[in-house]
Design a protein around this motif. Sequence first.
Motif, PDB file in Angstrom:
ATOM      1  N   THR A 159       4.708  11.074 -10.828  1.00 56.88           N
ATOM      2  CA  THR A 159       4.087  11.885 -11.514  1.00 56.88           C
ATOM      3  C   THR A 159       2.704  11.435 -12.143  1.00 56.88           C
ATOM      4  O   THR A 159       2.565  10.138 -12.581  1.00 56.88           O
ATOM      5  N   VAL A 160       1.580  12.103 -12.008  1.00 63.06           N
ATOM      6  CA  VAL A 160       0.456  11.598 -12.108  1.00 63.06           C
ATOM      7  C   VAL A 160      -0.337  12.470 -13.250  1.00 63.06           C
ATOM      8  O   VAL A 160       0.042  13.534 -13.461  1.00 63.06           O
ATOM      9  N   GLY A 161      -1.623  11.807 -13.860  1.00 62.94           N
ATOM     10  CA  GLY A 161      -2.415  12.850 -14.559  1.00 62.94           C
ATOM     11  C   GLY A 161      -3.686  13.182 -13.775  1.00 62.94           C
ATOM     12  O   GLY A 161      -3.910  13.101 -12.526  1.00 62.94           O
ATOM     13  N   ARG A 162      -4.662  13.948 -14.591  1.00 59.38           N
ATOM     14  CA  ARG A 162      -5.930  14.196 -13.839  1.00 59.38           C
ATOM     15  C   ARG A 162      -6.793  13.156 -13.038  1.00 59.38           C
ATOM     16  O   ARG A 162      -7.246  13.508 -12.273  1.00 59.38           O
ATOM     17  N   ASP A 163      -6.629  11.928 -13.655  1.00 59.75           N
ATOM     18  CA  ASP A 163      -7.534  11.038 -13.268  1.00 59.75           C
ATOM     19  C   ASP A 163      -6.946  10.409 -11.929  1.00 59.75           C
ATOM     20  O   ASP A 163      -7.860   9.621 -11.227  1.00 59.75           O
ATOM     21  N   HIS A 164      -5.773  10.660 -11.676  1.00 65.01           N
ATOM     22  CA  HIS A 164      -5.361  10.117 -10.301  1.00 65.01           C
ATOM     23  C   HIS A 164      -6.014  10.444  -9.019  1.00 65.01           C
ATOM     24  O   HIS A 164      -6.096  11.455  -8.818  1.00 65.01           O
ATOM     25  N   VAL A 165      -6.604   9.297  -8.232  1.00 62.44           N
ATOM     26  CA  VAL A 165      -7.298   9.514  -7.192  1.00 62.44           C
ATOM     27  C   VAL A 165      -6.306   9.964  -6.111  1.00 62.44           C
ATOM     28  O   VAL A 165      -5.640   9.264  -5.523  1.00 62.44           O
ATOM     29  N   LEU A 166      -6.840  11.129  -5.412  1.00 65.87           N
ATOM     30  CA  LEU A 166      -5.989  11.401  -4.256  1.00 65.87           C
ATOM     31  C   LEU A 166      -6.253  10.861  -2.866  1.00 65.87           C
ATOM     32  O   LEU A 166      -7.400  10.389  -2.839  1.00 65.87           O
ATOM     33  N   ALA A 167      -5.389  10.979  -1.806  1.00 64.12           N
ATOM     34  CA  ALA A 167      -5.856  10.484  -0.514  1.00 64.12           C
ATOM     35  C   ALA A 167      -5.592  11.530   0.412  1.00 64.12           C
ATOM     36  O   ALA A 167      -5.010  12.645   0.326  1.00 64.12           O
TER      37      ALA A 167
END
Length: 373
Positions: free
Chosen positions: A347-355
Amino acid sequence: MPSIEEQITALEEEIRRTPYNKATQLHIGRLRAKIAVLRLEREARARGKGPGVGYSIRKSGHATVGLVGYPSVGKSTLLNRLTAAESATGAYDFTTLSIIPGMLRWGGASIQILDMPGLVPGASKGRGRGREVLSVVRSADLVLFLIDPDHPNLRALANELEGAGVRINQRPPRIVVQRTDRGGLTVSSTVRLTHLAGGAAASIAREFGLHNGSIVFREDATVDQLIDVLAGNRVYLPALFVVNKSDTLSAEERARLAADLKGFDPLFVSARDQSGLDLLVDRIGRALRFIRVYVKPPGRPPDLEEPVILRQGDSVAGLLRRLPTDLDRAFRAAQVWGKSARFPGQTVGRDHVLADEDIVTVVIARGSARPAA
Ligand SMILES: Nc1nc2c(ncn2[C@@H]2O[C@H](COP(=O)(O)OP(=O)(O)OP(=O)(O)O)[C@@H](O)[C@H]2O)c(=O)[nH]1
Ligand SMILES: [Mg+2]
């Protein structure tokens, strides 16, 4: 009182006259800082002249590429070959006077290519609508330098971009500057500084009016890198260097030019006979570093047919921008499977950098009218 332009010229002249060595290093650094401050002032005044400055270009697609080159190098011809655009071409300089967009497809991404008026030396000082063109370049995601084999003078062109605060194929310096109201200025670093030892950093900071606060170096930065951070309006863009009209080159001429431009890793194409264009499109696509993210509605399998196209470094917030706006408003958290997740379903928030190839479920607030996508 000399004009800003005259003051800049005088300072540039002084730098040219001063031999560069250990004893003059700091003095030259401060002169460079003074120039940077004057340029900021010049830009502020140009902006203050109000509307009418700049072209209005609506960005569209997943990324934007700016075609930059001297007049008549074949920018419009290339745009027409790469996209369905019809930009007028001509055997005379300044055929193109406004900005013409075209759209290129690469994988699932659409890439907007902007054909622009040719740049000339002095562009960053306003020659030939240069300032307007450069402000569009600043907002691009990739710069494509187009070079004519007859005038391969890349240095002068790159200088115009430098003058407009565009840094090509460089990453932002790892320097953190903070301003405070009082307490003086502290300078610290996690590495040994070879270019900015002693009081050099502080004395350059003072040219920018920074007397209270802190500067932290996380790399052995140069004077210019510190100035860039203090000036604060720099953009860092990747660039490709492309030689057009290679149909006019003999094998020897081509080899010589390739050697001259070695550091730029140039690609040779001909917009006229279309050679090298497939390779160019591929390089453009790869330079933009797209990633594919699959959205998985809760309790259902992910949609592997239609990834959402984002760019490396984009976070969940960037994904939400590409999804319906009500989803963004109701956003609670996201669940992620894939390379960016520490464990499946994190579970992550808006700032989580995707790959690339991540799978994401958007969790929305309870009671929201719409089921999560
Ligand atoms: N031989 C050759 N000529 C080309 C090639 N690409 C463009 N040209 C010619 O170069 C001239 C200028 O082309 P344009 O596409 O108008 O150049 P531009 O860079 O858009 O020029 P401005 O809009 O004036 O800045 C035209 O006469 C083109 O036909 C090429 O690959 N090979
Ligand atoms: Mg043109």
